[in-house]
Each structure stands twice: as structure tokens, then as C-alpha cells.
Design an enzyme around this catalytic site. Sequence first.
Site, short mmCIF file in Angstrom:
data_model
loop_
_atom_site.label_atom_id
_atom_site.label_comp_id
_atom_site.label_asym_id
_atom_site.label_seq_id
_atom_site.Cartn_x
_atom_site.Cartn_y
_atom_site.Cartn_z
N SER A 143 0.86 -1.19 0.00
CA SER A 143 0.00 0.00 0.00
C SER A 143 0.89 1.23 0.00
O SER A 143 2.06 1.15 0.40
CB SER A 143 -0.89 0.01 1.25
N TYR A 157 -1.85 -0.80 10.51
CA TYR A 157 -1.93 -1.21 9.10
C TYR A 157 -0.71 -0.69 8.33
O TYR A 157 -0.07 -1.44 7.57
CB TYR A 157 -3.22 -0.65 8.51
#
Length: 258
Positions: A143, A157
Site C-alpha cells: 500500500s 496497518y
Amino acid sequence: MFDLSTRSVLVTGGSKGIGRGIATVFARAGANVAVSARSSDETSSVAAELDQLGSGNVIGVRLDVSDPGSCADAVRIVVDAFGGLDVLCANAGIFPEARLDSMTPEQLSEVLDINVKGTVYSVQACLDPLTASGRGRVVLTSSITGPVTGYPGWSHYGASKAAQLGFMRTAAIELAPRRVTVNAILPGNILTEGLVDMGEEYIAGMARSIPLGTLGSPIDIGHLAAFLASDEAAYITGQAIVVDGGQVLPESPEAVNP
Ligand code: NAP
């Protein structure tokens, strides 16, 4: 553009969102594709749909990436079905919100177990067939969040997505003698079922901050995964490639709409 028709591909988290987009691109290209996730019902129904798209076979396989035994079982099923495995798209991941001041050890563990350990376990489970392939490929879905940017509520995350890149760099070196490449895609905001849950306001705000003006689609990520799996990408390894419509470029919101 690339011939992927002789490839066998395992996509973790392939039942929804980005993983489904990746599986769709490979299925259209005529590859044999195994769509895997924890829900057997969803993997079976998505596999049946994608099976119509190309000349290869598409199967559904139950797999929990946070369980090494489940990874090994799933890979055995895939190799039995396709006669080998050329490409692992290690895409399964979760992104539940938790602010630092209230994050519990359980919330932290769940994200690290699935996003970090799950990446390592799924790659480990595929090592033998990827080596036997002679043109093995690992494509990780990381990501921009963590490796490049931050967002309140996603510190755990972000840490997990950055950890995937640390893993990738050493894995790429260790697996190079086996002719297995390891690369990572860093998506920006991609319109998936998971992201829709974040609400319309979040999505509209994100679109305004992206120079290309819209969120990406899962297929956009699938196209890069297909390239990284192709013969043409054989000399690329250990690389992290951003696909985000320019989202990380602006110095300030004014830079997007001057
Ligand atoms: P999604 O729509 O929520 O789909 C997640 C997929 O992963 C589902 O197929 C889910 O199925 C599966 N999954 C979750 N936990 C799993 C586990 N333990 N074992 C196996 N499969 C599991 O999410 P997404 O937005 O497509 O995200 C996919 C990946 O892209 C993630 O790694 C995420 O970090 C990354 N990413 C997403 C975005 C975005 O904008 N959407 C941006 C950057 C990066 P089951 O629940 O049935 O297992």
C-alpha cells in the site's frame, strides 16, 4: 500484450476487491487461476464467474493466510489441479481502523497476523512449486499507506504494509538463485468493497486529493500484477511500484486544484 496463457496463478484474497481484479486480469489472459480466501462460498462463486472469461481454468480454494497449515493445504490443491504454480499474488489483507490511544493488543495482532505473517506464510508455502516453475513470480499487494504516507487510525496497518516491503527485499535476494522474482504493488485508494465500507464522505474526500481525479479500480492493480508475472518483467525484482493516480505527489491540497 503479454502471453500469460500458460501460467498458473494463486491469488490470495481473490474473492473481493483488488484480489478479484487481479484474478480477473489473469483469467482474461487465459491463465489458470486459483481464487482463494477464507470464505469457501465466495471463492467458489467468484471462480465460477471468472471461469467464463478465458481459456484457462479458474478454481476456488479455501485459504486462511494467517495459518501456515491452511496455506500448505491450499497450495497442494492448486498444484494438483494445475500441475504446478508459476505466480503467487499475495494480496490478502485487512484494514480495520484503530487509533493508537485505544488500539488493543488483539487488534494489533490481527492486522500483523494476516498482513505480515500471512504474506510470509503464503510465500513459504509456494516456494517449491515456484522454484520448479523456473519462472516463478511473487507479487505482493502492499500500500502507499505505511511505505509512503500515513493516515490517522491506520498506524498498525501502515506498519504491516511497510513490513511487507522489508520482507520483500530480502526474499528477492534469497529467491533470485531459484529464478523467482519478488515485487510489490503499492496501490493508492482503490474502489473495493472494503473501501466502500469507509463511507461516501471518505471516498469523495480521497478523490479530491488525487491528481487524476478518481479512485483507482481493482483492474488497474491487476494490470501491473500481470506485467510483473510476464516474461517481459523477468529482470525486475525487489521493487515497490506505486499505482495511485498521482495521489502521493501533491505537497498540499492546493497543489491538486490550484
Ligand atoms: P477487501 O475488498 O476487503 O478484500 C479482502 C480480501 O482478502 C477478501 O477476499 C477476503 O476474503 C480476503 N482475506 C481477508 N483476510 C484473509 C485471510 N486471513 N486469509 C485469506 N484471505 C483473507 O480488501 P481490498 O481493498 O481488496 O484489499 C486487498 C489488499 O489490497 C490488502 O492487502 C490491502 O491492504 C491492499 N490495499 C487496498 C487498498 C484499497 O484502496 N482498497 C489500497 C492499498 C492497499 P475473506 O474475508 O473471505 O477471507
